[in-house]
Write a protein that holds these residues in place. Structure first.
Motif, PDB file in Angstrom:
ATOM      1  N   SER A 320       0.850  -1.181   0.000  1.00  0.00           N
ATOM      2  CA  SER A 320       0.000   0.000   0.000  1.00  0.00           C
ATOM      3  C   SER A 320       0.884   1.228   0.000  1.00  0.00           C
ATOM      4  N   SER A 321       0.651   2.097  -0.967  1.00  0.00           N
ATOM      5  CA  SER A 321       1.434   3.331  -1.026  1.00  0.00           C
ATOM      6  C   SER A 321       1.018   4.316   0.057  1.00  0.00           C
ATOM      7  N   SER A 322      -0.097   4.027   0.759  1.00  0.00           N
ATOM      8  CA  SER A 322      -0.581   4.931   1.797  1.00  0.00           C
ATOM      9  C   SER A 322      -0.194   4.490   3.201  1.00  0.00           C
ATOM     10  N   THR A 323       0.715   3.506   3.338  1.00  0.00           N
ATOM     11  CA  THR A 323       1.142   3.054   4.664  1.00  0.00           C
ATOM     12  C   THR A 323       1.910   4.167   5.371  1.00  0.00           C
ATOM     13  N   VAL A 324       1.459   4.522   6.580  1.00  0.00           N
ATOM     14  CA  VAL A 324       2.131   5.565   7.352  1.00  0.00           C
ATOM     15  C   VAL A 324       2.779   5.003   8.613  1.00  0.00           C
ATOM     16  N   ASP A 325       2.487   3.744   8.932  1.00  0.00           N
ATOM     17  CA  ASP A 325       3.078   3.118  10.122  1.00  0.00           C
ATOM     18  C   ASP A 325       3.222   1.629   9.819  1.00  0.00           C
ATOM     19  N   SER A 326       4.438   1.185   9.518  1.00  0.00           N
ATOM     20  CA  SER A 326       4.654  -0.189   9.068  1.00  0.00           C
ATOM     21  C   SER A 326       4.385  -1.198  10.177  1.00  0.00           C
ATOM     22  N   GLN A 327       4.107  -2.414   9.759  1.00  0.00           N
ATOM     23  CA  GLN A 327       3.833  -3.514  10.696  1.00  0.00           C
ATOM     24  C   GLN A 327       5.091  -3.906  11.460  1.00  0.00           C
ATOM     25  N   THR A 328       4.907  -4.329  12.697  1.00  0.00           N
ATOM     26  CA  THR A 328       5.977  -4.960  13.469  1.00  0.00           C
ATOM     27  C   THR A 328       5.435  -6.252  14.068  1.00  0.00           C
ATOM     28  N   GLY A 329       6.323  -7.217  14.267  1.00  0.00           N
ATOM     29  CA  GLY A 329       5.893  -8.499  14.805  1.00  0.00           C
ATOM     30  C   GLY A 329       7.059  -9.327  15.268  1.00  0.00           C
ATOM     31  N   GLY A 330       6.809 -10.614  15.459  1.00  0.00           N
ATOM     32  CA  GLY A 330       7.867 -11.506  15.902  1.00  0.00           C
ATOM     33  C   GLY A 330       7.488 -12.954  15.699  1.00  0.00           C
ATOM     34  N   THR A 331       8.495 -13.816  15.677  1.00  0.00           N
ATOM     35  CA  THR A 331       8.278 -15.261  15.529  1.00  0.00           C
ATOM     36  C   THR A 331       9.130 -16.007  16.550  1.00  0.00           C
ATOM     37  N   LEU A 332       8.656 -17.187  16.955  1.00  0.00           N
ATOM     38  CA  LEU A 332       9.418 -18.064  17.842  1.00  0.00           C
ATOM     39  C   LEU A 332       9.088 -19.499  17.477  1.00  0.00           C
ATOM     40  N   ARG A 333      10.122 -20.305  17.304  1.00  0.00           N
ATOM     41  CA  ARG A 333       9.927 -21.731  17.041  1.00  0.00           C
ATOM     42  C   ARG A 333      10.928 -22.527  17.855  1.00  0.00           C
ATOM     43  N   VAL A 334      10.424 -23.560  18.535  1.00  0.00           N
ATOM     44  CA  VAL A 334      11.264 -24.459  19.330  1.00  0.00           C
ATOM     45  C   VAL A 334      10.935 -25.883  18.901  1.00  0.00           C
ATOM     46  N   ALA A 335      11.950 -26.682  18.601  1.00  0.00           N
ATOM     47  CA  ALA A 335      11.730 -28.059  18.154  1.00  0.00           C
ATOM     48  C   ALA A 335      12.755 -28.970  18.809  1.00  0.00           C
ATOM     49  N   GLY A 336      12.373 -30.227  18.956  1.00  0.00           N
ATOM     50  CA  GLY A 336      13.270 -31.216  19.541  1.00  0.00           C
ATOM     51  C   GLY A 336      13.153 -32.544  18.819  1.00  0.00           C
ATOM     52  N   ARG A 337      14.162 -33.397  19.022  1.00  0.00           N
ATOM     53  CA  ARG A 337      14.172 -34.740  18.420  1.00  0.00           C
ATOM     54  C   ARG A 337      14.466 -35.733  19.533  1.00  0.00           C
ATOM     55  N   PRO A 338      13.449 -36.138  20.293  1.00  0.00           N
ATOM     56  CA  PRO A 338      13.689 -37.022  21.440  1.00  0.00           C
ATOM     57  C   PRO A 338      14.154 -38.420  21.051  1.00  0.00           C
ATOM     58  N   VAL A 339      13.832 -38.865  19.832  1.00  0.00           N
ATOM     59  CA  VAL A 339      14.271 -40.181  19.364  1.00  0.00           C
ATOM     60  C   VAL A 339      15.057 -39.988  18.080  1.00  0.00           C
ATOM     61  N   ALA A 340      16.266 -40.528  18.042  1.00  0.00           N
ATOM     62  CA  ALA A 340      17.118 -40.411  16.861  1.00  0.00           C
ATOM     63  C   ALA A 340      17.963 -41.677  16.755  1.00  0.00           C
ATOM     64  N   THR A 341      17.520 -42.617  15.916  1.00  0.00           N
ATOM     65  CA  THR A 341      18.258 -43.853  15.690  1.00  0.00           C
ATOM     66  C   THR A 341      18.398 -44.064  14.191  1.00  0.00           C
ATOM     67  N   LYS A 342      19.003 -45.169  13.819  1.00  0.00           N
ATOM     68  CA  LYS A 342      19.177 -45.477  12.406  1.00  0.00           C
ATOM     69  C   LYS A 342      17.837 -45.592  11.692  1.00  0.00           C
ATOM     70  N   ASP A 343      16.848 -46.198  12.332  1.00  0.00           N
ATOM     71  CA  ASP A 343      15.554 -46.441  11.698  1.00  0.00           C
ATOM     72  C   ASP A 343      14.465 -45.466  12.129  1.00  0.00           C
ATOM     73  N   TRP A 344      14.688 -44.748  13.239  1.00  0.00           N
ATOM     74  CA  TRP A 344      13.632 -43.901  13.779  1.00  0.00           C
ATOM     75  C   TRP A 344      14.116 -42.465  14.003  1.00  0.00           C
ATOM     76  N   ASP A 345      13.233 -41.511  13.694  1.00  0.00           N
ATOM     77  CA  ASP A 345      13.368 -40.120  14.125  1.00  0.00           C
ATOM     78  C   ASP A 345      12.001 -39.654  14.574  1.00  0.00           C
ATOM     79  N   VAL A 346      11.933 -39.007  15.726  1.00  0.00           N
ATOM     80  CA  VAL A 346      10.691 -38.420  16.213  1.00  0.00           C
ATOM     81  C   VAL A 346      10.924 -36.929  16.409  1.00  0.00           C
ATOM     82  N   HIS A 347      10.087 -36.130  15.795  1.00  0.00           N
ATOM     83  CA  HIS A 347      10.189 -34.676  15.864  1.00  0.00           C
ATOM     84  C   HIS A 347       8.971 -34.111  16.591  1.00  0.00           C
ATOM     85  N   VAL A 348       9.217 -33.213  17.551  1.00  0.00           N
ATOM     86  CA  VAL A 348       8.139 -32.471  18.213  1.00  0.00           C
ATOM     87  C   VAL A 348       8.539 -31.006  18.254  1.00  0.00           C
ATOM     88  N   GLY A 349       7.557 -30.140  18.220  1.00  0.00           N
ATOM     89  CA  GLY A 349       7.882 -28.727  18.261  1.00  0.00           C
ATOM     90  C   GLY A 349       6.653 -27.874  18.447  1.00  0.00           C
TER      91      GLY A 349
END
Length: 563
Positions: A320-349
């Protein structure tokens, strides 16, 4: 040489005079004359010897200079080689080739974005790939990306490619009486992505600039995917400032070269565009270990969002050419891999995103200001078609947020994953209620041929299948690359407050369900051919293209190249 000769002559003369003075008081005049004559003859003999040696030194010096001139003319690289560590007498060739050792990423597609790594990781990656050295400058393909670097890797320039050409169309997707037809072509095409990542490195500092010549839902637009500065000097950490794609949700953390199907599920595309998405101004960083991953960013406007020529036209959602106050925000992501073997991977986040302050656009007067938002999604095939599910403009939007969990499991050659997100819009104004939306998906992929999908702990997400060099497509040797079958079920619900007595609170965006199945073939690590079939069901909405509900089907294909 001349200075030494004169100094020696003076010393001899002084010695002679002192000797003569000493003899004056102890010898007769005749003896003194004889002694003096002997001294003079001895001095002359020494002078003659010194002149001869001096002339020989001059001849040798001239010979050395002549030899050096001849060498410089015959070997113009000799002096440069001495600066970069080559011994002047070395017989080493100017051009050398070193075979690589492979590595964990061998055979897997390159990223569609700048590959930001630490200096030490970059040096390890170059050691794993074939490399050519020309006069001390190294030319190689770490992770399949053309790279020129100095001998120690401190200076480097890498150039990549992400090329996605989509084509296909819709059938049995026509409008009902009273609806607008919408852009649902029976056959058309779109340059979905044409990114050329440039990475400029000095040790642990990396500047990334990636223009995108496919930056729209239709052919013909040029945009910017990223332009940022990164520091990688801390362990397994990347700090970033500039236009960037903040990593939020599992699906969005993957490279598009690794997607199961042509497009992301609708809910993850919707969530990421709240305060992330492509070319979003960002300041923040990520940190990873083999068992966990975390990233957070402060974000601002999208690239070009305040450009007057950008109104409602860009891939990034329109400005928009009429924007007088730009947006501000934020992001957060946390992930883990409690199981990690040759045949298995489990992802949670879990992922969270928020536009703390929605962009402010001028209203009907110079003092008024409007803050609004909207959501809408295509039926997961992006060749310029219209939205069937869409909220329309939501006025008085004070804040927008989304949050939800991630789950993924790999068992041998099978990967199953899914995410759920709730989206909230807080509204200001008398009698206005907050709006709430939701969505989820479940996806599965099974690798029939080739190396199966594996967990990429540097992205906190699942990567694409791999193709060993010994298994690249070659029918004569009965080699066929990698082949996988994929599918997903995706839902977004854009209805909110349907039974509220205040019409301003009622938002009928419709519920969209998409079933998709497909095949992905990788003849080698750099190329992929994709084929998807989708069936979509969308309940009625306030969109002109979907006043009474619509169903339909699409068949889409993609040719992909990545370096």
């Amino acid at each position: 040489m001349t200075f030494s000769f004169r100094r020696t002559t003076a010393l001899l003369a002084t010695s002679t005079l002192m000797s003569l003075g000493a003899l004056t008081g102890h010898a007769h005049a005749a003896d003194q004359m004889e002694i003096m004559e002997r001294q003079i003859r001895a001095m002359q003999a020494q002078l003659n010897i010194m002149k001869k040696e001096h002339n020989e030194d001059i001849k040798r010096a001239r010979a050395v200079l002549a030899h050096q001139r001849e060498e410089a003319e015959n070997n113009p690289y000799g002096q440069r080689n001495s600066y970069i560590g080559s011994h002047p007498q070395s017989n080493a060739p100017l051009i050398t080739v070193r075979k690589g050792t492979g590595g964990p990423d061998a055979g897997r597609p390159a990223s569609d974005r700048a590959d930001i790594t630490t200096w030490s990781d970059f040096q390890r990656a170059t050691a794993q790939d074939e490399e050519v050295t020309v006069g001390g400058v190294k030319i190689g393909f770490p992770k399949g990306r053309p790279t020129i670097q100095s001998s120690d890797g401190a200076y480097a320039l890498s150039i990549g490619l992400a090329f996605h050409e989509d084509f296909g169309g819709f059938f049995n997707s026509g409008p009902r009486a009273g609806e607008a037809r919408g852009a649902f072509n029976s056959f058309t095409s779109n340059m979905r992505r044409l990114r050329i990542p440039f990475m400029f490195r000095y040790k642990n500092w990396v500047a990334a600039v990636t223009p995108d010549f496919g930056a729209n839902h239709n052919d013909g637009y040029v945009g910017l995917y990223e332009g940022n500065l990164n520091y990688t000097g801390f362990r397994n950490t990347i700090l970033t400032a500039g236009y960037f794609q903040p990593r939020v949700t599992e699906e969005d953390s993957e490279s598009s070269n690794d997607f199961f199907t042509l497009e992301r599920p609708s809910i993850t595309d919707m969530v990421r565009n709240i305060a992330a998405g492509d070319a979003r101004f960002s300041v923040g960083g990520l940190h990873y270990e083999k068992r966990w991953w975390v990233a957070g960013y402060f974000t601002g406007q999208e690239w070009g969002h305040r450009n007057a020529s950008d109104n409602s036209s860009t891939y990034y959602g329109g400005g928009s050419s009429s924007t007088v106050d730009s947006q501000t925000g934020g992001t957060l992501r946390v992930a883990g891999r409690p199981v990690a073997t040759k045949d298995w991977d489990v992802h949670v986040g879990v992922s969270g995103i928020s536009a703390f302050r929605v962009a402010c656009n001028t209203g009907t007067s110079t003092t008024s200001c409007s803050r609004s938002t909207s959501f809408g999604q295509r039926p997961e095939f992006d060749i310029g078609e219209a939205n069937l599910a869409g909220t329309g403009t939501i006025t008085n939007a004070a804040q927008v947020w989304a949050a939800g969990p991630e789950l993924g499991v790999r068992w041998k050659r099978l990967v199953v994953k899914g995410e759920y997100y709730h989206v909230g819009v807080q509204r200001s104004g008398a009698g206005l209620k907050s709006a709430g939306f939701q969505g989820w998906y479940g996806s599965a992929a099974y690798t029939i041929l080739g190396d199966p999908r594996m967990y990429n702990y540097k992205e906190g997400a699942f990567g694409a299948p791999g193709v060993k060099s010994s298994e690249e497509f070659n029918p004569a040797l009965n080699q066929w690359g990698a082949l996988e079958v994929v599918g997903h079920y995706s839902v977004i619900d854009l209805n909110s407050n349907l039974n509220d007595p205040n019409p301003s609170n009622v938002i009928r965006g419709g519920q969209q369900t998409v079933w998709t199945g497909g095949l992905n073939w990788y003849p080698n690590r750099h190329f992929r051919l994709m084929l998807d079939y989708s069936h979509f069901i969308v309940s009625r909405s306030m969109q002109a293209t979907n006043l009474y509900g619509r169903t339909g089907n699409s068949i889409a294909a993609r040719i992909q190249a990545g370096f």
